[in-house]
Design an enzyme around this catalytic site. Structure first.
Site, PDB file in Angstrom:
ATOM      1  N   ARG A  36      -4.714 -13.300  -2.144  1.00 25.46           N
ATOM      2  CA  ARG A  36      -3.132 -13.262  -2.389  1.00 25.46           C
ATOM      3  C   ARG A  36      -2.765 -14.704  -2.403  1.00 25.46           C
ATOM      4  NH1 ARG A  36      -0.476  -7.862   0.289  1.00 25.46           N
ATOM      5  NH2 ARG A  36      -0.804  -6.534  -1.536  1.00 25.46           N
ATOM      6  N   LYS A 197      -6.453  11.893  -2.642  1.00 24.82           N
ATOM      7  CA  LYS A 197      -5.463  13.056  -2.602  1.00 24.82           C
ATOM      8  C   LYS A 197      -4.799  13.231  -4.001  1.00 24.82           C
ATOM      9  CE  LYS A 197      -4.646  13.729   2.367  1.00 24.82           C
ATOM     10  NZ  LYS A 197      -3.707  13.360   3.251  1.00 24.82           N
ATOM     11  N   GLY A 354      -5.509  -1.240  -3.338  1.00 22.28           N
ATOM     12  CA  GLY A 354      -6.372  -1.868  -2.480  1.00 22.28           C
ATOM     13  C   GLY A 354      -7.644  -1.365  -2.458  1.00 22.28           C
ATOM     14  N   GLY A 377       0.736  -0.825  -3.546  1.00 24.59           N
ATOM     15  CA  GLY A 377       1.755   0.032  -3.830  1.00 24.59           C
ATOM     16  C   GLY A 377       2.525  -0.284  -5.066  1.00 24.59           C
TER      17      GLY A 377
HETATM   18  C1  3PG Z   1       1.301  -4.742   0.853  1.00 20.35           C
HETATM   19  O1  3PG Z   1       0.562  -5.295   1.281  1.00 20.35           O
HETATM   20  O2  3PG Z   1       1.464  -3.318   0.347  1.00 20.35           O
HETATM   21  C2  3PG Z   1       2.609  -5.449   0.318  1.00 20.35           C
HETATM   22  O3  3PG Z   1       2.656  -6.793   0.944  1.00 20.35           O
HETATM   23  C3  3PG Z   1       3.944  -4.686   1.020  1.00 20.35           C
HETATM   24  O4  3PG Z   1       3.988  -4.598   2.188  1.00 20.35           O
HETATM   25  P1  3PG Z   1       4.461  -3.121   2.783  1.00 20.35           P
HETATM   26  O5  3PG Z   1       3.786  -1.925   2.327  1.00 20.35           O
HETATM   27  O6  3PG Z   1       4.587  -3.276   4.190  1.00 20.35           O
HETATM   28  O7  3PG Z   1       5.967  -3.250   2.232  1.00 20.35           O
HETATM   29 MG    MG Z   2       2.029  -1.548   1.312  1.00 26.46          MG
END
Ligand code: 3PG
Ligand code: MG
Length: 398
Positions: A36, A197, A354, A377
């Site tokens: 990142r 899931k 991820g 996310g």
């Molecule tokens: C992540 O790593 O998913 C983003 O940086 C957002 O972080 P958060 O899920 O804690 O909002």
């Molecule tokens: Mg996150």
């Protein structure tokens, strides 16, 4: 796309507040994956080259509105300096007198990093006053944090409305890649969805069956679909209470002309361990003591054949227990096929999430994908068809 880019802004001599996502994994103070950070370097470089003064705003972890030394962004300064090849100064707050002074004194060629925005409880409430405090530090706002764009926070949303705003290079690349994969894709389009899931990916599946031609389902969630089709899955991970929902998705997909691809053969072991003794069986013959840990070779052949007919692949989630050898085989084989086709100019391949990125990196295929998202996310929410507040705010500002 209504948002502006750095090219649309006058940056010369300007203080540019750049919202970045440098929420990188750290073990014992050492950054274990700096992707990142490396991916925001072009934005910083372009701002510096245009005579702008980059001031970085970011969150780190989830401190819950309290100052927590182990979540201070100060520890990332050396990694940032290496990535940007320039001096990075640090201010111990993201608003207030000290930050304002540091922003004022910033010299051409230097970068200023502000402390974790989430040390302020108001950040995650999208508080306009906190955003106003941030806005005092800059002349221009640039959002380069696509992976945090699913959060409506002061630094990602409210702030975009207070200054001339644009997307950074990484935000631009992420949005363009997603648009080419799911917005206006070249067809046929295949989505690969894996992971544990069904319940966490329901909205995703519902959106995808409306948009893609083939939907390959793998990982633990495929087991729930096998159950829905009346097959026994032994001791496998499966959400049996979701079986009716899975059956509905299959039915709805048929009506929409989307073909769902489930494993036709399975790799079964009795323990969840690397190199556990295992066998390949037809999908409807999982023994009672068995655990499905991967898709079998026939399934992989079918998946690669479908890739062969596709022009676009969008991928979220591994096909098997990729963290345990050899149960990464289906994920690796499918990923390498997508990579080879991409290299040959036959396929646009986009992946995010991820686990997905870890699995594709481990397979050695990631480098050849058209685009690997830095988002988890946010990538998922975008694939679900949701509006991301951080992007929407840029659209309006633009
Ligand atoms: C992540 O790593 O998913 C983003 O940086 C957002 O972080 P958060 O899920 O804690 O909002
Ligand atoms: Mg996150």
């Amino acid at each position: 796309m209504a948002w502006k880019t750095l090219d649309d802004m006058d940056l010369n001599g300007k203080r540019v507040l750049v919202r970045v996502d440098i929420n990188v994994p750290i073990v014992d103070g050492v950054v274990t994956d700096s992707t990142r950070i490396r991916r925001i370097a072009p934005t910083v470089r372009d701002i510096l080259a245009a005579g702008g003064r980059p001031i970085l705003l970011a969150h780190f972890g989830r401190p819950g509105g309290e100052r927590r030394e182990n979540l201070s962004l100060n520890q990332l300064v050396p990694t940032l300096e290496r990535a940007f090849e320039t001096k990075v100064l640090f201010a111990a707050d993201c608003v207030g007198t000290e930050a304002e002074l540091a922003a004022e004194l910033l010299q051409p060629g230097e970068v200023l990093l502000l402390e974790n925005t989430r040390f302020h409880a108001l950040e995650t409430k999208n508080d306009p006053d906190l955003a106003a405090g941030m806005a005092r530090l800059g002349d221009v706002y640039c959002n380069d944090a696509f992976s945090a764009a699913h959060r409506a926070h002061s630094s990602t949303e409210a702030l975009a409305r207070l200054l001339p705003a644009c997307a950074g290079r990484l935000m631009q690349a992420e949005l363009e890649a997603l648009e080419s994969a799911l917005g206006q894709p070249e067809r046929p389009v295949t989505a690969v969805v894996g992971g544990a899931k069904v319940s966490t990916k329901l909205e995703l599946l519902s959106n995808l069956i409306e948009k893609v031609d083939y939907l390959v389902i793998g990982g633990g969630m495929a087991n729930t679909f096998l159950v829905a089709k009346g097959m026994g899955v032994g001791k496998s991970l499966a959400e049996r209470i979701m079986k009716d929902t899975a059956a509905e998705i299959i039915k709805k997909a048929e009506g929409l002309g989307c073909q769902i691809i489930l494993p036709t053969d399975i790799v079964v072991a009795e323990t969840f361990k690397s190199h556990a003794p295992h066998q390949v069986l037809p999908a409807d013959q999982c023994p009672e003591e068995g655990m499905i840990l991967d898709a079998g070779p026939d399934s992989v052949a079918r998946i690669t054949e479908i890739f062969g007919q596709s022009k676009t692949v969008i991928w979220n989630g591994p096909l098997g227990a990729f963290e345990l050898e050899p149960f990464d085989a289906a994920t690796n084989a499918a990923a390498l096929k997508a990579a080879a086709m991409t290299r040959a100019g036959q396929l646009t391949s986009v992946a995010g999430g991820g686990d997905t990125v870890a699995a594709l990196n481990a397979s050695g295929a990631a480098g050849d994908f058209s685009y690997i998202s830095t988002a988890g996310g946010a990538f998922l929410e975008w694939m679900e068809g949701k509006t991301l507040p951080g992007v929407a705010a840029l659209d309006q500002a633009g």
